[in-house]
Design an enzyme around this catalytic site. Sequence first.
Site, short mmCIF file in Angstrom:
data_model
loop_
_atom_site.label_atom_id
_atom_site.label_comp_id
_atom_site.label_asym_id
_atom_site.label_seq_id
_atom_site.Cartn_x
_atom_site.Cartn_y
_atom_site.Cartn_z
N ARG A 166 0.84 -1.19 0.00
CA ARG A 166 0.00 0.00 0.00
C ARG A 166 0.88 1.23 0.00
O ARG A 166 2.05 1.19 0.36
CB ARG A 166 -0.92 0.01 1.22
CG ARG A 166 -0.18 0.06 2.55
CD ARG A 166 -1.14 0.18 3.71
NE ARG A 166 -0.55 -0.30 4.95
CZ ARG A 166 -1.24 -0.91 5.90
NH1 ARG A 166 -2.53 -1.12 5.75
NH2 ARG A 166 -0.64 -1.30 7.01
N GLY A 167 0.30 2.36 -0.39
CA GLY A 167 1.03 3.60 -0.43
C GLY A 167 0.07 4.76 -0.39
O GLY A 167 -1.09 4.62 -0.02
N VAL A 205 -2.55 -2.55 -3.22
CA VAL A 205 -2.49 -3.64 -4.18
C VAL A 205 -2.78 -4.95 -3.46
O VAL A 205 -2.22 -5.22 -2.40
CB VAL A 205 -1.12 -3.70 -4.88
CG1 VAL A 205 -1.05 -4.90 -5.84
CG2 VAL A 205 -0.87 -2.41 -5.65
N LYS A 240 -5.18 -3.46 -8.21
CA LYS A 240 -4.71 -2.16 -7.74
C LYS A 240 -5.93 -1.31 -7.45
O LYS A 240 -6.68 -0.94 -8.36
CB LYS A 240 -3.81 -1.50 -8.79
CG LYS A 240 -3.28 -0.14 -8.37
CD LYS A 240 -2.40 0.44 -9.48
CE LYS A 240 -1.85 1.80 -9.10
NZ LYS A 240 -1.03 2.38 -10.18
N ARG A 300 7.42 8.82 -16.73
CA ARG A 300 7.92 9.70 -15.68
C ARG A 300 8.27 9.03 -14.36
O ARG A 300 8.67 9.71 -13.43
CB ARG A 300 6.93 10.85 -15.41
CG ARG A 300 6.73 11.78 -16.58
CD ARG A 300 6.21 13.11 -16.12
NE ARG A 300 4.91 12.98 -15.47
CZ ARG A 300 4.37 13.94 -14.73
NH1 ARG A 300 5.03 15.07 -14.52
NH2 ARG A 300 3.19 13.78 -14.19
N ASN A 351 9.00 -0.42 -10.53
CA ASN A 351 7.95 -0.33 -11.54
C ASN A 351 8.21 -1.23 -12.74
O ASN A 351 7.59 -1.07 -13.79
CB ASN A 351 7.78 1.12 -12.01
CG ASN A 351 7.00 1.94 -11.00
OD1 ASN A 351 6.38 1.41 -10.09
ND2 ASN A 351 7.05 3.25 -11.15
N ASP A 362 2.66 0.71 -13.70
CA ASP A 362 2.37 1.94 -12.97
C ASP A 362 2.51 3.19 -13.84
O ASP A 362 3.55 3.84 -13.87
CB ASP A 362 3.23 2.08 -11.72
CG ASP A 362 2.61 3.13 -10.78
OD1 ASP A 362 1.67 3.82 -11.21
OD2 ASP A 362 3.07 3.24 -9.64
#
Length: 321
Positions: free
Chosen positions: A30-31, A36, A51, A144, A150, A162
Amino acid sequence: MTEQTGQRVPPGQSDIPVIPGYSRLELVSRGSTAQVYRAIQDRLNRPVAIKLLRVDDGLTTAEQVETELATTVALSAQPHIVSIIDTGSTSIGRPYIVMEYCEGGSYGHILARGGPLPVSEVVDVGVKVGEALQAAHEVGIIHRDVKPHNVLRSKYGPALTDFGIARAANDLSGTITLHKLTPQHASPEALRREPQGPASDVYSLASTMWNLLTGYPPFADPGDNSPDPFEYRDRALRDPLPPMPRPDVPPWLYAELLRAMAKTPAERHASAGEFAGALRRGWLRSSGELSTPGDAAPARNGETPHAPAGPAAGPGTAGPA
């Protein structure tokens, strides 16, 4: 993934959403912008990653969520961009993306578990993620946030994931979502809050490869994978790329990384595809191998596989970081 850079989260430590058609949800990371879950797709009895995006009009707006959904789905047919299975919203309106599940973790976790990767596998990551970025750039999308967490090691090889802060090239003002960037792999122009373009992703991919080869970001002290972000920013903007500390990295590969990480975008490879091609040619010259068994892996959804792209990834699979 941006929200997957922390430690895996034991199950039962967060409210588990109810998503029809999917069962046995287990929170794995998690963030600030998402959680997820590992789950089972009931109809096919296969594991998937879900997600679950957070919309709070602060870090993540409804517009950004829609952009991520549309971008990820549009690009998921590319063999080295994570495959999207389904999208939808929960009963309380939280959008989600259902993706292929890759069991072993991201390349960030692979690096944390086992240390620096073989040169052949790092070149494979560069070639295939470079091709994935080229596909995104051709439809006007800049990722980016290319970094080890990722990139997943799927059964088809490295897969980029992502697109949470990806934007169209004509919508890349210097300050948009700067707080979401990963300083260790952000390009100098991103760190200076200047507009970004395809060359910014080339820089981040080369920085990611350096990290996989050495175990730490290119402008960090040896062994320090979490440098102070402000000190790191100053070094990345000021210092030349240090010598490669690993003796088995061939000079041609260091030269390509040096070019890809030039301070000025115009001095880098002209495109992500050109960078991937340079890596492929360098591998061919140094090893004499045009392809390996990993390049012959079956393509997703039955499509024709791409031409051989370079050295194969190592055994095993990966999942959301």
